[in-house]
Design a protein around this motif. Sequence first.
Motif, mmCIF file in Angstrom:
data_model
loop_
_atom_site.group_PDB
_atom_site.id
_atom_site.type_symbol
_atom_site.label_atom_id
_atom_site.label_comp_id
_atom_site.label_asym_id
_atom_site.label_seq_id
_atom_site.Cartn_x
_atom_site.Cartn_y
_atom_site.Cartn_z
ATOM 1 N N TYR A 24 32.325 -22.870 -29.032
ATOM 2 C CA TYR A 24 33.005 -22.246 -27.898
ATOM 3 C C TYR A 24 33.282 -20.777 -28.145
ATOM 4 O O TYR A 24 33.037 -19.925 -27.305
ATOM 5 C CB TYR A 24 34.295 -23.026 -27.635
ATOM 6 N N ASN A 25 33.770 -20.440 -29.352
ATOM 7 C CA ASN A 25 34.168 -19.060 -29.612
ATOM 8 C C ASN A 25 32.980 -18.124 -29.703
ATOM 9 O O ASN A 25 33.046 -16.983 -29.262
ATOM 10 C CB ASN A 25 34.986 -18.977 -30.899
ATOM 11 N N MET A 48 31.575 -16.590 -24.171
ATOM 12 C CA MET A 48 31.573 -15.455 -23.261
ATOM 13 C C MET A 48 30.182 -15.221 -22.671
ATOM 14 O O MET A 48 30.041 -15.003 -21.470
ATOM 15 C CB MET A 48 32.019 -14.219 -24.025
ATOM 16 N N LEU A 89 29.455 -17.809 -20.132
ATOM 17 C CA LEU A 89 30.211 -17.573 -18.901
ATOM 18 C C LEU A 89 29.538 -16.498 -18.043
ATOM 19 O O LEU A 89 29.316 -16.684 -16.844
ATOM 20 C CB LEU A 89 31.634 -17.138 -19.258
ATOM 21 N N LEU A 90 29.195 -15.375 -18.679
ATOM 22 C CA LEU A 90 28.622 -14.273 -17.911
ATOM 23 C C LEU A 90 27.247 -14.639 -17.351
ATOM 24 O O LEU A 90 26.923 -14.305 -16.209
ATOM 25 C CB LEU A 90 28.530 -13.011 -18.776
ATOM 26 N N THR A 124 36.574 -1.796 -26.390
ATOM 27 C CA THR A 124 36.141 -2.780 -27.384
ATOM 28 C C THR A 124 34.646 -3.049 -27.256
ATOM 29 O O THR A 124 34.003 -3.422 -28.220
ATOM 30 C CB THR A 124 36.920 -4.109 -27.256
ATOM 31 N N LEU A 143 27.702 -16.867 -14.469
ATOM 32 C CA LEU A 143 28.230 -16.103 -13.343
ATOM 33 C C LEU A 143 27.103 -15.397 -12.601
ATOM 34 O O LEU A 143 26.979 -15.513 -11.376
ATOM 35 C CB LEU A 143 29.249 -15.086 -13.851
ATOM 36 N N PRO A 184 38.979 -3.775 -22.647
ATOM 37 C CA PRO A 184 37.614 -4.282 -22.827
ATOM 38 C C PRO A 184 36.567 -3.171 -22.821
ATOM 39 O O PRO A 184 35.514 -3.318 -23.424
ATOM 40 C CB PRO A 184 37.412 -5.231 -21.652
#
Lengths: 294, 505
Positions: free
Chosen positions: B142-143, B147, B150-151, B202, B154, B199
């Motif tokens: 998951y970690n 992300m 998810l993107l 980063t 999307l 963000p």
Amino acid sequence: MSMINTQVEEVHVHEPTPERDRRQFIGKTGLHILLACISFMLILPFVWMVLTSLKNLGEVSDPSWLPGEAGWQWSNYLAVFEKIPFATYYWNSLLIAAWVTFLQVFTSSLAAFSFARLKWRGRDKVFFLYLATMMLPGLVLMIPNYQIMITLGLVDTMTGLILPAAFTAFGTFLLRQFMLSIPSSLDEAAEIDGASKWRIYWDVILPLSRPGLITLTIFTFLGTYHSFFWPLVMLKSEHKYTLPIGILSFSSTSGQETNLLMAAVTMSVVPLIILFVVLQKQLVAGIQLGAVKG
Amino acid sequence: MSSIPKSRKNVYTGLLFLAPNIIGVLLFVVFPVVLSICMAFTDWDLTKNNRYKADPDLNFIGFENFVRLFTEHEFTQYFQNTLFLMMGIPFGMGAALVAAILLSQNPKSDSAKAHKWLKMCTFGLLSVVLGVSIAMLFVSGYNGAGMMVLLMCLISGILMFGVLGGNTVYRTLFYLPSFTAGVPTYVLWKKLYNPRTGPINTTLTPALEKLSAVVDALPIWLFTSCRWIGFGLIAALFGYGISKLLKMWRDGEIGSVAMLPTMLALGLPILLALKWSYTAGVSWALLIACAIILTVLVVRAVKAKRDFTCAGFDGFGSGILLVLGLMVLEFIVLGVSTVLTNLPAMVSDPSDPGLSAPDWLGSYEWAKPSMMIIGFWAAIGSNNMLLYLAALTNVPKQLYEAADIDGASRWARFWNVTWPQLAPTTFFIAVMSTIGGLQGGFEMARSLTNGGPAGATTPISFFIYNEGFETGRLGYSAAIAWVLFLMIFTITTFNWKFGNRYVND
């Protein structure tokens, strides 16, 4: 399409050939990818907002956008309500926007009726005065209006917030333009039937101006919901704050709690998004209608 | 019939309908205006004159407030800030136009087969993405992959909805930033811009580290030559603009008076380049050369004693539109080449080796551009886009057909059919945005930076607020507001004078 037709129109109509299918497919695919990529970039801030609002405070500055070990913190949304009177902000914003919209639409439609459908001496001179005030930047009015509010004792009251926003020349102008496009034979016919001016306004013109009224309603409601300058100078006590003022004060007092702040921002943005999706058709038409008057 | 004459009765009815609105307008618009004019000529100061003071000290001071405005540097600085922020307007307009053009293309193809392929491909893509996502989640957890997954989901989700729902889906997504723009979204952007935890930084910091390694490895002449390439490009754009304007002038499309300011505007980026890193000598040489060419051409035209077919101010609008477009390009080239030229120096800066992400809202240089980025984000899918969209659908189809028969390329079709047809809309948007830009910026300044750092992001509207509500110098504040009004008034009359004529062309 029949054979004969295709042959006749061969010169004008592109025939669906495999070559053409392929070209179309490539072109449309490119278009879709481009549009999807731009949409994606544009809504990225919102994605970050929602994800951060679900993070634990300790993970807020992690490079990963997703909540980590601590899991999804749905309780952040409840925490906002405990931390600040968020429901009150909501209510205040809605109340003020509703009142301003009601007053604006009602009085503007009356005035527009007078300018567009009634003939009286001096009408055009008064209308010119209205037009002239539309050019004034709102900033010119803010300072004297604030002094007026002090004199009337309306500082830090809902009334003081509503009244100056409720009467503008813009609404009258927009509706007048709209009413001018309604054929005059309609109210002449009503007049022959013995209708009073009020009946003509209420039963003939108002129902026919519906698109204009809807446009004005949406514009005014959104404008008031977003309005910032006037509430900022007028409101002193926290329980009267509207949403923008409340969010700003929350961000300056506990701006370090990014997750809670983002939850609050999400809660103030999401109703707008829903409103937009629901009203989208009227809105797009309204903006295009509103600009035509320019 | 009653004893009241009919005309008088009409006035009464008219006024009766008007009454609820006009009372409000008189009380909260007309009266404040009169009061505000009076205030602008007084030294009304809340510290000296308020209702708790027994002997109010209020004097009529004539034009002193206005004189002070133009002699103190504050107003000049804040006016410059406003103008700087307004430089984002042409970019936003261009983006809105591009977005509108993209949205006006029919995403459903006219051939049913192609559309079926498209749908199948999208579903294929979606299932591949989902499959890969699940696999990635299994492999790296998951970690690690969450992300990315998810993107990816999307973007392919947007694509699927777009293919199924057509343009409405994209239009909705495009429009969201501008629709929600307000204090809440500015608060959001403030967090996005946070130099350490936001963000943006980063993401930028690792990318910039890689970039500095690349820059270090490349030879330095590659970057120094960028200056000259950029300069050449700007000169070419400038020359193109001048020649185009001259051609319009010779063809009688643009008047001599209208041509001069537009030509000067074209030179603005070059003047800015002088202030920036470009070698001053070369820029001056270029400017002088241009001036000489210009004079020669004008003298020749005058000597030829040709008929001046149009009045001095004619075609102002089309000149401005041309120049606006070219200026955007010039600024882009200027910005890119300046950055490229300075890259090696920035990387090898001994005090701060390597490239570092900017401080955004906290730094004097970056605060204004940061705000312009937010403005740009909201401008892409703004009302302007909707206006362009409406205008694009109103372009007569026959014009395109005629262009097609003439075998015009897409580019030629745009410049010769679409762009002239859109001109009235462009002009309207330009005027409205200028008016809005002059009095805008308050919300952003108040919620993002409070006008700082060191007044770098204070527009005039914030200045008025500060003077009127924070320091309490009401008279001075009113004077600033009226100066602002005069500027807006000038633009509005300009619009009346030239806008309508241009629209009718």
